[in-house]
Write a protein that holds these residues in place. Structure first.
Motif, PDB file in Angstrom:
ATOM      1  N   UNK A  27       0.839  -1.206   0.000  1.00 24.66           N
ATOM      2  CA  UNK A  27       0.000   0.000   0.000  1.00 24.66           C
ATOM      3  C   UNK A  27       0.871   1.252   0.000  1.00 24.66           C
ATOM      4  N   UNK A  28       2.036   1.166   0.670  1.00 19.74           N
ATOM      5  CA  UNK A  28       2.936   2.318   0.717  1.00 19.74           C
ATOM      6  C   UNK A  28       3.384   2.730  -0.693  1.00 19.74           C
ATOM      7  N   UNK A  37       5.641  10.975  -5.218  1.00 20.76           N
ATOM      8  CA  UNK A  37       6.955  10.884  -4.567  1.00 20.76           C
ATOM      9  C   UNK A  37       7.798   9.755  -5.137  1.00 20.76           C
ATOM     10  N   UNK A  38       7.147   8.873  -5.860  1.00 20.38           N
ATOM     11  CA  UNK A  38       7.879   7.751  -6.450  1.00 20.38           C
ATOM     12  C   UNK A  38       7.338   7.478  -7.852  1.00 20.38           C
ATOM     13  N   UNK A  39       8.243   7.373  -8.803  1.00 24.22           N
ATOM     14  CA  UNK A  39       7.847   7.028 -10.174  1.00 24.22           C
ATOM     15  C   UNK A  39       7.991   5.521 -10.370  1.00 24.22           C
TER      16      UNK A  39
ATOM     17  N   UNK B  82      18.477   1.767   0.147  1.00 26.75           N
ATOM     18  CA  UNK B  82      18.945   3.029   0.731  1.00 26.75           C
ATOM     19  C   UNK B  82      19.399   2.826   2.177  1.00 26.75           C
ATOM     20  N   UNK B  83      18.634   2.012   2.907  1.00 33.15           N
ATOM     21  CA  UNK B  83      18.999   1.708   4.306  1.00 33.15           C
ATOM     22  C   UNK B  83      20.340   1.005   4.389  1.00 33.15           C
ATOM     23  N   UNK B  84      20.540   0.032   3.499  1.00 35.36           N
ATOM     24  CA  UNK B  84      21.810  -0.717   3.495  1.00 35.36           C
ATOM     25  C   UNK B  84      22.970   0.177   3.086  1.00 35.36           C
ATOM     26  N   UNK B 129      14.345   4.045   8.230  1.00 33.95           N
ATOM     27  CA  UNK B 129      13.354   5.028   8.703  1.00 33.95           C
ATOM     28  C   UNK B 129      13.403   6.292   7.837  1.00 33.95           C
ATOM     29  N   UNK B 130      14.612   6.752   7.499  1.00 34.68           N
ATOM     30  CA  UNK B 130      14.746   7.954   6.673  1.00 34.68           C
ATOM     31  C   UNK B 130      14.159   7.732   5.276  1.00 34.68           C
ATOM     32  N   UNK B 131      14.450   6.562   4.695  1.00 34.68           N
ATOM     33  CA  UNK B 131      13.948   6.256   3.348  1.00 34.68           C
ATOM     34  C   UNK B 131      12.425   6.120   3.355  1.00 34.68           C
ATOM     35  N   UNK B 132      11.882   5.485   4.396  1.00 38.50           N
ATOM     36  CA  UNK B 132      10.423   5.323   4.487  1.00 38.50           C
ATOM     37  C   UNK B 132       9.755   6.688   4.586  1.00 38.50           C
ATOM     38  N   UNK B 133      10.371   7.568   5.354  1.00 43.70           N
ATOM     39  CA  UNK B 133       9.823   8.910   5.525  1.00 43.70           C
ATOM     40  C   UNK B 133       9.840   9.666   4.194  1.00 43.70           C
TER      41      UNK B 133
END
Lengths: 67, 136
Positions: A27-28, A37-39, B82-84, B129-133
């Protein structure tokens, strides 16, 4: 890139979770695409086009460059 | 693994799998760390068997993690990537500095290698967390 995913989803009364399930993504990912925000990758964009029965360029449009 | 399995089912299956193998790996690591001294008095054969058991559980944990990454969708894969990347970069920087601390006599003894693992784990979580945000 602009997209009409949110409008097309609303026309079909689908929730983000339902659309995510139909496209086999989280869902994200739907939230991020709808917000611009994402292509999505080309395979996912084609999958969405097949799902909505529309040409890909009717759903995703390239943003004109600022210059 | 069935063809009709949806994204959520795959995520649940992979999370369960990685949880099981991680717990087994942690238990065997603990047994390997404390068993020789407190349970079997440094019996070489038992320790040797447990080393192989630990390596096997570690291998299964890595495979489960790989499967989890492969089954994620493209955005989730990017978030993990990105996290890795953040964790790897921070680990290299911190490990380099920590490695020099003893040589330049700022600390008396060598830094425990587990400190590096701690840095990697924490920065990985921060990176995720930064990438998810960024994408929420």
């Amino acid at each position: 890139m602009n997209n009409r995913l949110k409008v097309l989803r609303a026309e079909r009364n689908w929730t983000q979770a339902e659309l995510a399930e139909r496209l086999d993504v989280s869902r994200q990912t739907i939230v991020a695409i709808e917000k611009g925000k994402y292509d999505p990758s080309l395979p996912l964009a084609f999958k969405a086009a097949r799902l909505f029965g529309m040409p890909i360029e009717s759903i995703f449009q390239d943003e004109p460059s600022p210059d | 693994m069935s063809a009709s399995e949806n994204y959520c089912d795959k995520e649940k299956r992979n999370t369960k799998s990685i949880a099981v193998w991680t717990v087994l790996w942690l238990l065997s690591t603990a047994a390997l760390g404390f068993g020789p001294k407190f349970i079997w008095d440094y019996h070489m054969l038992i320790s040797l068997v447990l080393v192989w058991v630990n390596l096997f559980f570690g291998y299964k944990m890595v495979v489960a993690n790989k499967q989890l990454l492969e089954d994620l969708d493209e955005l989730q894969q990017k978030i993990m990537f990105l996290g890795m990347a953040f964790a790897l970069g921070c680990t290299v920087v911190v490990a380099t500095v920590l490695g020099l601390l003893e040589a330049i006599r700022l600390v008396d003894s060598a830094i425990n290698p587990s400190t590096i693992l701690f840095v990697t784990g924490i920065t990985y979580l921060i990176g995720i967390a930064m990438a998810k945000r960024k994408y929420s």
